[in-house]
Structures are given as structure tokens and as C-alpha cells.
Scaffold this motif. Structure first.
Motif, mmCIF file in Angstrom:
data_model
loop_
_atom_site.group_PDB
_atom_site.id
_atom_site.type_symbol
_atom_site.label_atom_id
_atom_site.label_comp_id
_atom_site.label_asym_id
_atom_site.label_seq_id
_atom_site.Cartn_x
_atom_site.Cartn_y
_atom_site.Cartn_z
ATOM 1 N N LYS A 31 2.583 -13.585 -7.131
ATOM 2 C CA LYS A 31 4.358 -14.330 -7.433
ATOM 3 C C LYS A 31 5.139 -13.346 -7.476
ATOM 4 C CE LYS A 31 2.700 -18.389 -7.647
ATOM 5 N NZ LYS A 31 3.071 -20.396 -8.403
ATOM 6 N N ASP A 32 4.689 -12.418 -9.503
ATOM 7 C CA ASP A 32 5.636 -11.913 -9.544
ATOM 8 C C ASP A 32 4.729 -9.966 -10.063
ATOM 9 O OD1 ASP A 32 3.995 -11.667 -11.708
ATOM 10 O OD2 ASP A 32 5.366 -13.343 -12.655
ATOM 11 N N LEU A 33 5.477 -9.182 -10.327
ATOM 12 C CA LEU A 33 5.207 -7.907 -10.922
ATOM 13 C C LEU A 33 6.316 -7.475 -12.629
ATOM 14 C CD1 LEU A 33 5.280 -5.560 -8.122
ATOM 15 C CD2 LEU A 33 3.197 -6.687 -8.885
ATOM 16 N N ARG A 34 6.705 -6.787 -12.597
ATOM 17 C CA ARG A 34 7.562 -7.285 -14.256
ATOM 18 C C ARG A 34 8.798 -7.906 -13.843
ATOM 19 N NH1 ARG A 34 11.910 -2.452 -16.294
ATOM 20 N NH2 ARG A 34 10.596 -1.170 -15.004
ATOM 21 N N PHE A 35 9.407 -8.747 -12.931
ATOM 22 C CA PHE A 35 9.645 -9.213 -12.347
ATOM 23 C C PHE A 35 8.638 -10.715 -11.442
ATOM 24 C CE2 PHE A 35 13.318 -6.091 -13.230
ATOM 25 C CZ PHE A 35 13.145 -6.198 -14.701
ATOM 26 N N ASN A 40 11.171 -15.963 -0.605
ATOM 27 C CA ASN A 40 10.720 -15.786 -0.059
ATOM 28 C C ASN A 40 10.959 -14.081 0.769
ATOM 29 O OD1 ASN A 40 11.488 -18.449 0.916
ATOM 30 N ND2 ASN A 40 13.392 -18.391 1.606
ATOM 31 N N PHE A 41 10.229 -13.297 0.280
ATOM 32 C CA PHE A 41 10.438 -12.188 -0.197
ATOM 33 C C PHE A 41 9.273 -11.904 0.924
ATOM 34 C CE2 PHE A 41 8.341 -7.712 -2.314
ATOM 35 C CZ PHE A 41 9.890 -7.282 -1.251
ATOM 36 N N ARG A 42 8.279 -12.135 0.996
ATOM 37 C CA ARG A 42 7.574 -11.758 2.530
ATOM 38 C C ARG A 42 8.111 -11.784 3.985
ATOM 39 N NH1 ARG A 42 2.667 -15.450 3.203
ATOM 40 N NH2 ARG A 42 4.080 -16.907 3.805
ATOM 41 N N VAL A 103 1.229 -5.725 -3.363
ATOM 42 C CA VAL A 103 1.989 -5.598 -2.294
ATOM 43 C C VAL A 103 0.665 -4.655 -0.865
ATOM 44 C CG1 VAL A 103 4.395 -5.876 -1.094
ATOM 45 C CG2 VAL A 103 3.905 -5.922 -3.189
ATOM 46 N N VAL A 104 1.905 -5.614 0.064
ATOM 47 C CA VAL A 104 0.726 -4.415 0.990
ATOM 48 C C VAL A 104 1.438 -4.776 2.597
ATOM 49 C CG1 VAL A 104 -0.975 -4.028 2.856
ATOM 50 C CG2 VAL A 104 -1.693 -4.625 0.897
ATOM 51 N N PHE A 105 2.446 -3.435 2.782
ATOM 52 C CA PHE A 105 2.987 -2.971 4.456
ATOM 53 C C PHE A 105 2.394 -2.922 5.239
ATOM 54 C CE2 PHE A 105 5.960 -1.919 0.504
ATOM 55 C CZ PHE A 105 7.057 -3.184 0.659
ATOM 56 N N PHE A 121 4.117 -3.374 -14.442
ATOM 57 C CA PHE A 121 5.855 -2.529 -14.860
ATOM 58 C C PHE A 121 6.187 -2.460 -13.900
ATOM 59 C CE2 PHE A 121 3.993 -1.785 -19.447
ATOM 60 C CZ PHE A 121 3.756 -2.958 -19.699
ATOM 61 N N GLY A 122 5.930 -2.025 -12.754
ATOM 62 C CA GLY A 122 6.918 -1.995 -11.540
ATOM 63 C C GLY A 122 7.653 -3.742 -10.616
ATOM 64 N N PHE A 123 8.353 -2.898 -9.950
ATOM 65 C CA PHE A 123 9.207 -4.139 -9.505
ATOM 66 C C PHE A 123 9.641 -4.052 -7.664
ATOM 67 C CE2 PHE A 123 12.206 -2.788 -12.367
ATOM 68 C CZ PHE A 123 13.796 -2.179 -11.467
ATOM 69 N N MET A 124 9.962 -5.194 -7.717
ATOM 70 C CA MET A 124 10.512 -5.041 -5.897
ATOM 71 C C MET A 124 11.689 -5.577 -5.796
ATOM 72 S SD MET A 124 7.566 -4.301 -3.294
ATOM 73 C CE MET A 124 6.309 -2.888 -2.954
ATOM 74 N N LEU A 125 13.137 -5.322 -5.900
ATOM 75 C CA LEU A 125 13.549 -6.832 -5.638
ATOM 76 C C LEU A 125 15.104 -5.991 -3.799
ATOM 77 C CD1 LEU A 125 15.728 -5.763 -8.562
ATOM 78 C CD2 LEU A 125 13.943 -7.396 -7.979
ATOM 79 N N LEU A 126 15.579 -7.309 -3.820
ATOM 80 C CA LEU A 126 16.383 -6.714 -2.286
ATOM 81 C C LEU A 126 17.481 -6.651 -3.067
ATOM 82 C CD1 LEU A 126 14.243 -9.601 0.495
ATOM 83 C CD2 LEU A 126 14.637 -6.872 0.047
#
Length: 289
Positions: A31-35, A40-42, A103-105, A121-126
Motif C-alpha cells: 500500500k505504501d513506501l515512504r508515503f 488507483n495508482f496501478r 513495484v513492477v512495470f 524510504f523511496g516513493f512514487m507520486l503522480l
């Protein structure tokens, strides 16, 4: 934490399999990394084409069709791994640390790009590409240390009357974006400048850059270029998407050399370590003034 050369090395490794390709399927395994991941990220990534893969400071930026950008940060231990599918199989060995594959693309190029992060500690945002300069992560960033915007005149304007230690000023991301601890230590040593001198002492009374500041700027450019050529520095976690390690650590002239002899000919003094802003600073008290 990976610094600019490591992040740029990752960008260059990912670009051939991600730029111009579509994310056929995205796996988000927690559900999360740092944040928390965006809502609906996927689903928001599936079917999106990556128009370009860029970098700002220590952030990777994947421009998606439709005007959004995916912001990615490696944190302390994040890394990407590319596995190319050939005849139903993958020719790169799978990670032995698969529990941290978060996460796998799955790309239309046939590549599988996996984000692995043991410490999370990493993160992905839009974000909206048009509003990216105003985004809280980017609104206050300074110039990049790789281009012509970083000049002696620019730093003179930033450093004038500044009482902060020179090293702290160079690490201030609102002045120079992406310049990190390793490369500041190296640049200061190669420039013969003490990390503890006041930044304002590199500016004349008229506000012009001093000879010392004129000397420092090209050295910063050279150190970053040399680190990029070497694929960054691998101290703990950094690896290129191909799995290859960075090699700049073999070229360190001052960083992590506490107690060893200074490498400058004729010096003979011992490299010291002090702590500035909770970070280790390595320097030669004889050669750096």
C-alpha cells in the motif's frame, strides 16, 4: 542516499526500455513506501505511454501521455532492475531479495522493470506536468550542477554575506539541486577549499566571485561528470538497472579516507573527519584553506 550521479545513471539505464514504451501492466505489491501510493495508482498507470524519462535533482520523472508525470525517488536503498523477456523467459537473473520487490512495470518493449527497496524510504507520486514547477518537491529547488546555470556569478549572488559554512551552502538544495555529500567533499578537496570557511568569504566586497569561487565551479562540473562516467558510487545499495555497480568510489581523493595520508604530492598530512549538519566531512587541514 543516492546522489545526483547515481540517479542520473539509473535514468540513463532505464531510458532505453521505458521511453516510448507503454506500461502494459503495473504491479503494486504493497500500500505504501515512504508515503502511500496515489489513489488507483496501478490503474492510472496501466496503458499509459512514457513519453520521456527525465531527472530533476535526485528525482526521476516519467512523463506520461495525458499530461501527468510519475515522480520517483530512490530513498536510502531503492533500485531498479531490468529483466528483458526473451521467448517467454527473462535473461537476467531474478533478484535474490524478491521480498523487497514492491513495484513492477511490465513494458510493451518486452522489459520488466522492478523497483526494489528494502528500507522503503523511496516513493512514487503522480502530478500534473503543467504544475510541476509549483509542486512542493520542486518549487524551492536551485539550479542543476550539471549545466551552465551553475556559474561563479550565480554562486556569488547566493553566497554574498552568507555566514554558513561553505559545505553547508553547497549542500543547500535551494541553491544547488542534487549536489550531495560525497561530491561536495571531493570538489572542495580538489579546489583546495576548507569545508568550514564561511561561504561569504568567496565573494568580494563588490559582490563579484573571488578567484577561489571561480576555481570551485568548474571543479564541481568535473567531479559530477567524472562520477557520471563511472556510473556513480556504490557504497552500500546503489546499482545500475543492468545490475552493474558504480565505480567512482575507486576514484575518491578525500571522501571516506579518514586517517589516511593526503593524496596531494608533498602534503603528507592525514585526512580528518568532522561532522557538519549530521553528515561526515572529510578534508585535509593542510591543503584546504
Amino acid at each position: 542516499m543516492p546522489e545526483l550521479p547515481e540517479v542520473e545513471t539509473v535514468r540513463r539505464g532505464l531510458a532505453p526500455v521505458m521511453e516510448g514504451a507503454t506500461i502494459s501492466r503495473a504491479e503494486v505489491r504493497r500500500k505504501d513506501l515512504r508515503f502511500p501510493f496515489p489513489e488507483n495508482f496501478r490503474d492510472r498507470l496501466t496503458g499509459r505511454r512514457i513519453e520521456s524519462l527525465g531527472r530533476r535533482a535526485k528525482y526521476l520523472l516519467a512523463d506520461l501521455d495525458g499530461g501527468e508525470v510519475m515522480i520517483m525517488h530512490l530513498g536510502m536503498s531503492g533500485s531498479f532492475r531490468i529483466e528483458q523477456q526473451v521467448a517467454g523467459d527473462f535473461h537476467h537473473a531474478r533478484s535474490r531479495d524478491a521480498a523487497h520487490d514492491h513495484v513492477v512495470f511490465h513494458m510493451s518493449s518486452g522489459a520488466m522493470v522492478t523497483y526494489n527497496d528494502p528500507r522503503r524510504f523511496g516513493f512514487m507520486l503522480l502530478a500534473d506536468r503543467a504544475k510541476l514547477p509549483e509542486h512542493p518537491l520542486f518549487a524551492h529547488l536551485g539550479v542543476e550542477p550539471t549545466g551552465n546555470s551553475l556559474s561563479a556569478d550565480y554562486l556569488a549572488g547566493q553566497f554574498k554575506d552568507k555566514q554558513a559554512p561553505l559545505k553547508a551552502a553547497l549542500l543547500d538544495q535551494s541553491i544547488i539541486a542534487g549536489l550531495g555529500n560525497i561530491y561536495v567533499c571531493e570538489a572542495l578537496f580538489r579546489s583546495g577549499l576548507s569545508p568550514t570557511r564561511k561561504a561569504g568569504t568567496l565573494v568580494t566586497k563588490a559582490g563579484a566571485p573571488s578567484v577561489r569561487l571561480e576555481r570551485l565551479v568548474p571543479v564541481i562540473h568535473d567531479v559530477i561528470a567524472e562520477a557520471l562516467e563511472a556510473g556513480g558510487s556504490t557504497l552500500r545499495d546503489h546499482a545500475q538497472p543492468s545490475g552493474e555497480l558504480g565505480y567512482f568510489q575507486h576514484r575518491f581523493q578525500i571522501y571516506d579516507r579518514e586517517g589516511e595520508a593526503c593524496l596531494k604530492p608533498g602534503c603528507g598530512n592525514i585526512v580528518r573527519r568532522i561532522v557538519q549538519s549530521n553528515r561526515s566531512t572529510f578534508y585535509c587541514p593542510t591543503c584546504q584553506r
